[in-house]
Motif scaffolding. Structure first.
Motif, PDB file in Angstrom:
ATOM      1  N   ASP A 135       9.010 -25.221 -22.395  1.00  0.00           N
ATOM      2  CA  ASP A 135       8.984 -24.776 -23.793  1.00  0.00           C
ATOM      3  C   ASP A 135       8.418 -25.893 -24.661  1.00  0.00           C
ATOM      4  OD1 ASP A 135      10.125 -22.042 -23.610  1.00  0.00           O
ATOM      5  OD2 ASP A 135      11.626 -23.163 -22.500  1.00  0.00           O
ATOM      6  N   ASN A 177       9.104 -14.184 -40.517  1.00  0.00           N
ATOM      7  CA  ASN A 177       9.322 -14.750 -39.173  1.00  0.00           C
ATOM      8  C   ASN A 177       9.123 -13.723 -38.042  1.00  0.00           C
ATOM      9  OD1 ASN A 177       9.732 -17.277 -37.947  1.00  0.00           O
ATOM     10  ND2 ASN A 177      11.799 -16.701 -37.341  1.00  0.00           N
ATOM     11  N   SER A 191       9.354 -26.398 -33.000  1.00  0.00           N
ATOM     12  CA  SER A 191       8.581 -25.201 -32.628  1.00  0.00           C
ATOM     13  C   SER A 191       7.971 -24.568 -33.868  1.00  0.00           C
ATOM     14  CB  SER A 191       9.478 -24.152 -31.975  1.00  0.00           C
ATOM     15  OG  SER A 191      10.198 -24.692 -30.929  1.00  0.00           O
ATOM     16  N   ARG A 195      16.697 -12.757 -29.183  1.00  0.00           N
ATOM     17  CA  ARG A 195      16.895 -12.359 -27.780  1.00  0.00           C
ATOM     18  C   ARG A 195      18.285 -12.728 -27.286  1.00  0.00           C
ATOM     19  NH1 ARG A 195      11.319 -15.214 -26.792  1.00  0.00           N
ATOM     20  NH2 ARG A 195      12.782 -16.840 -26.211  1.00  0.00           N
ATOM     21  N   ARG A 214      18.391 -24.015 -43.212  1.00  0.00           N
ATOM     22  CA  ARG A 214      18.128 -22.762 -42.466  1.00  0.00           C
ATOM     23  C   ARG A 214      19.406 -21.934 -42.322  1.00  0.00           C
ATOM     24  NH1 ARG A 214      14.804 -24.108 -37.047  1.00  0.00           N
ATOM     25  NH2 ARG A 214      14.091 -21.969 -36.926  1.00  0.00           N
TER      26      ARG A 214
HETATM   27  C1  DP6 Z   1       8.351 -22.284 -26.872  1.00  0.00           C
HETATM   28  O1  DP6 Z   1      12.232 -19.438 -31.755  1.00  0.00           O
HETATM   29  O2  DP6 Z   1      12.312 -21.966 -31.752  1.00  0.00           O
HETATM   30  O3  DP6 Z   1      10.639 -21.639 -26.915  1.00  0.00           O
HETATM   31  O4  DP6 Z   1      11.022 -18.772 -34.745  1.00  0.00           O
HETATM   32  O5  DP6 Z   1      10.149 -20.930 -35.628  1.00  0.00           O
HETATM   33  O6  DP6 Z   1      12.526 -20.795 -34.877  1.00  0.00           O
HETATM   34  P1  DP6 Z   1      11.117 -20.280 -34.697  1.00  0.00           P
HETATM   35  O7  DP6 Z   1      10.683 -20.746 -33.234  1.00  0.00           O
HETATM   36  P2  DP6 Z   1      11.513 -20.720 -31.888  1.00  0.00           P
HETATM   37  O8  DP6 Z   1      10.305 -20.775 -30.839  1.00  0.00           O
HETATM   38  C2  DP6 Z   1      10.483 -20.673 -29.478  1.00  0.00           C
HETATM   39  C3  DP6 Z   1       9.228 -21.003 -28.782  1.00  0.00           C
HETATM   40  C4  DP6 Z   1       9.350 -21.208 -27.271  1.00  0.00           C
HETATM   41  C5  DP6 Z   1       8.980 -19.931 -26.527  1.00  0.00           C
HETATM   42  C6  DP6 Z   1       9.990 -18.803 -26.553  1.00  0.00           C
HETATM   43  O9  DP6 Z   1      11.206 -19.060 -26.544  1.00  0.00           O
HETATM   44  O10 DP6 Z   1       9.536 -17.647 -26.522  1.00  0.00           O
END
Ligand code: DP6
Length: 345
Positions: A284, A33, A193, A150, A78
């Motif tokens: 998003d 990941n 996502s 983050r 998960r």
């Molecule tokens: C569009 O962190 O939800 O919000 O790692 O597969 O759980 P996974 O994906 P995720 O993706 C976030 C994508 C986004 C952009 C962002 O937050 O950077």
């Protein structure tokens, strides 16, 4: 035969949601990941998850309760994977019961995976009673959901390309910004996502261009934020958003999250910025529009959003704090417990 435990290992943590100003979309081919592009986000003070983890020898499997509802196999998968990582690293063998609450309405259609997995990672590590660092909690959260890495940190936070964990970039006090979330649709997103970005990687002819261009946009967002240059930041973050959505739109079949009002709102925000309003947008994996503005202008921006056709609700947030442990209960003595709480502060 397993005998009943003389104690429970239990911890509670809080983590706040975050919205990326420079977007992550796509995983590294190295696996685990890790992300293929760098991202930078603002942690939101108003949206949080509180999660309790209790390792307990009496359980015969992991259990998950979210917002008062017992969840089944699919949702549990998960969460159980994260708990399993913690068991392997700590040598603990017990299953765990996880109880999590979001303070924002689930009906707002906002992703809760960032705050949820950040709080879960922190609480699970806390419950083991073993020392750990925030970096380790961020790494653990990132392995489940990259944006969650983050949410361990407050203010403005980075997650580099293939970075193991997030890192704080600037404190929230750096710039008095407000994020307004215009809720357009509250249904669960049709494509997650995780699936959406993997499908994009596999089928979009633009995906490699997105990965190649993203670091430059990330650097623009980063520098504009540091210099507090709103117009420059607005252009860079909107470019990141639209480049990400263009890449998704070019997947086969396309991954489309915009609805009519999302597009109308983008046009309206751009027109208002032309008039001199400090407003910029990001979206998003969903139709809701997030408007970033200077806090001194947030009242006017909120009024504009509330009157906009198709906007059903508006949430307001400022830069939020880092995740923290709320309580620790285990066999450690009081002094050790305080030392641990301080370490992950
Ligand atoms: C569009 O962190 O939800 O919000 O790692 O597969 O759980 P996974 O994906 P995720 O993706 C976030 C994508 C986004 C952009 C962002 O937050 O950077």
């Amino acid at each position: 035969m397993t005998s009943a435990p003389p104690f429970e290992l239990r911890a509670r943590a809080i983590a706040h949601s975050n919205i990326a100003l420079a977007k992550y979309w796509g995983k590294s081919t190295r696996g685990d990941n890790l992300t293929a592009v760098p991202s930078l986000s603002m942690t939101l003070d108003a949206l949080s998850s509180r999660t309790e983890v209790r390792f307990d020898a009496r359980l015969s499997q992991d259990e998950l309760m979210l917002n008062g509802k017992e969840l089944g196999e699919r949702e549990l998968e998960r969460v159980a994977a994260l708990l399993q990582r913690v068991r392997i690293a700590s040598g603990l063998q017990h299953f765990a019961r996880v109880e999590s609450e979001n303070n924002f309405p689930t009906a707002a259609g906002l992703a809760s995976s960032a705050s949820g997995f950040a709080a879960l990672a922190l609480a699970a590590l806390g419950a083991t009673g073993r020392p750990f660092t925030t970096w380790q909690a961020s790494r653990l959260a990132r392995q489940s959901s990259a944006s969650a890495a983050r949410s361990l940190f407050g203010g403005f936070v980075e997650l580099g390309t293939e970075a193991e964990a997030g890192s704080p970039y600037l404190p929230g006090s750096h710039w008095d910004l407000t994020m307004l979330v215009a809720v357009i649709e509250d249904a669960k997103k049709p494509v997650s996502s995780t699936l959406g970005m993997e499908h994009t990687r596999q089928t979009s002819p633009f995906y490699s261009a997105w990965v190649k261009a993203a670091p430059e946009t990330f650097a623009e967002v980063r520098d504009a934020l540091k210099a507090r240059e709103f117009a420059v930041l607005a252009r860079a973050m909107e470019h990141s958003t639209l480049a990400m959505h263009a890449t998704m739109s070019s997947a086969k079949p396309p991954v489309l999250y915009f609805r009519g009002p999302s597009t109308e709102l983008i046009h309206a925000i751009r027109a208002r910025r032309e008039k001199g309003y400090p407003e910029s947008f990001t979206l998003d994996a969903g139709p809701n529009v997030k408007l970033l503005t200077l806090t001194e202008h947030a009242g006017r921006a909120e009024e504009f959003l509330r009157g906009f056709p198709g906007v059903n609700a508006v949430l307001r947030a400022k830069p939020g704090p880092s995740a923290s442990l709320l309580s620790l209960e285990n066999t450690l003595g009081e002094a050790k417990r305080l030392e641990l709480a301080e370490q992950v502060g």
